[in-house]
Write a protein that holds these residues in place. Sequence first.
Motif, mmCIF file in Angstrom:
data_model
loop_
_atom_site.group_PDB
_atom_site.id
_atom_site.type_symbol
_atom_site.label_atom_id
_atom_site.label_comp_id
_atom_site.label_asym_id
_atom_site.label_seq_id
_atom_site.Cartn_x
_atom_site.Cartn_y
_atom_site.Cartn_z
ATOM 1 N N GLU A 1 0.840 -1.202 0.000
ATOM 2 C CA GLU A 1 0.000 0.000 0.000
ATOM 3 C C GLU A 1 0.879 1.258 0.000
ATOM 4 O OE1 GLU A 1 -4.163 -1.393 2.051
ATOM 5 O OE2 GLU A 1 -2.516 -0.827 3.393
ATOM 6 N N ASN B 1 -4.199 6.879 -3.001
ATOM 7 C CA ASN B 1 -4.979 5.637 -3.023
ATOM 8 C C ASN B 1 -4.053 4.461 -2.729
ATOM 9 O OD1 ASN B 1 -6.243 3.185 -4.282
ATOM 10 N ND2 ASN B 1 -7.887 4.647 -4.643
ATOM 11 N N ALA C 1 -10.785 6.722 -5.691
ATOM 12 C CA ALA C 1 -10.768 7.601 -4.521
ATOM 13 C C ALA C 1 -9.367 8.114 -4.217
ATOM 14 C CB ALA C 1 -11.305 6.858 -3.300
ATOM 15 N N SER C 2 -9.252 9.436 -4.094
ATOM 16 C CA SER C 2 -8.017 10.035 -3.592
ATOM 17 C C SER C 2 -8.073 9.969 -2.072
ATOM 18 C CB SER C 2 -7.917 11.494 -4.024
ATOM 19 O OG SER C 2 -7.814 11.577 -5.423
ATOM 20 N N MET C 3 -6.914 9.859 -1.439
ATOM 21 C CA MET C 3 -6.860 9.759 0.017
ATOM 22 C C MET C 3 -5.704 10.596 0.543
ATOM 23 S SD MET C 3 -7.815 5.790 0.600
ATOM 24 C CE MET C 3 -8.219 6.120 2.302
ATOM 25 N N PRO D 1 -5.618 8.630 -8.799
ATOM 26 C CA PRO D 1 -6.004 9.293 -7.546
ATOM 27 C C PRO D 1 -4.888 9.264 -6.496
ATOM 28 C CG PRO D 1 -7.087 7.160 -7.737
ATOM 29 C CD PRO D 1 -6.335 7.381 -9.004
ATOM 30 N N VAL E 1 -10.668 -0.026 -0.960
ATOM 31 C CA VAL E 1 -10.884 1.384 -1.295
ATOM 32 C C VAL E 1 -11.213 1.473 -2.780
ATOM 33 C CG1 VAL E 1 -9.745 3.638 -1.455
ATOM 34 C CG2 VAL E 1 -9.259 2.144 0.472
ATOM 35 N N ARG F 1 -7.965 -3.299 -11.523
ATOM 36 C CA ARG F 1 -6.988 -2.220 -11.450
ATOM 37 C C ARG F 1 -5.887 -2.382 -12.503
ATOM 38 N NH1 ARG F 1 -9.743 -2.378 -7.044
ATOM 39 N NH2 ARG F 1 -9.860 -0.619 -5.606
#
Length: 119
Positions: free
Chosen positions: A35, A91, A101-103, A88, A97, A74
Amino acid sequence: MAKQTPLGEAFENTIREAADAINSGDYDYGLSRLERAHVLGQTRVLRHLRVHVLMLIIAWRKRDIQECLAQGFRIVLLPIGHLTGRIPPGNPGTGRVSAFASMPIDPDLAELLRADRTP
């Protein structure tokens, strides 16, 4: 061979940690490393692809069909995202998720990303 940037070094070190964890069967730790590697590598096509392939390997080994499908999705979207510039930021790249989505980005990773963009 060109000198590796601090971002490139951090990415490679994180990938190495993930691979070591995967090889020892510690899939949760491996995924947590991936991640982070995803956030660091998602702006470069081959780095981005490497992360998703490793995530798919973990999902396969865990027999997590849902995550296998999420990673397949993906991997198919990856080139489109790069061609359109729609990646994003922040992400983590896992199926928990949305792929769109941006995080928020951890401060240590944000600093590496910022330094990599500075000439």
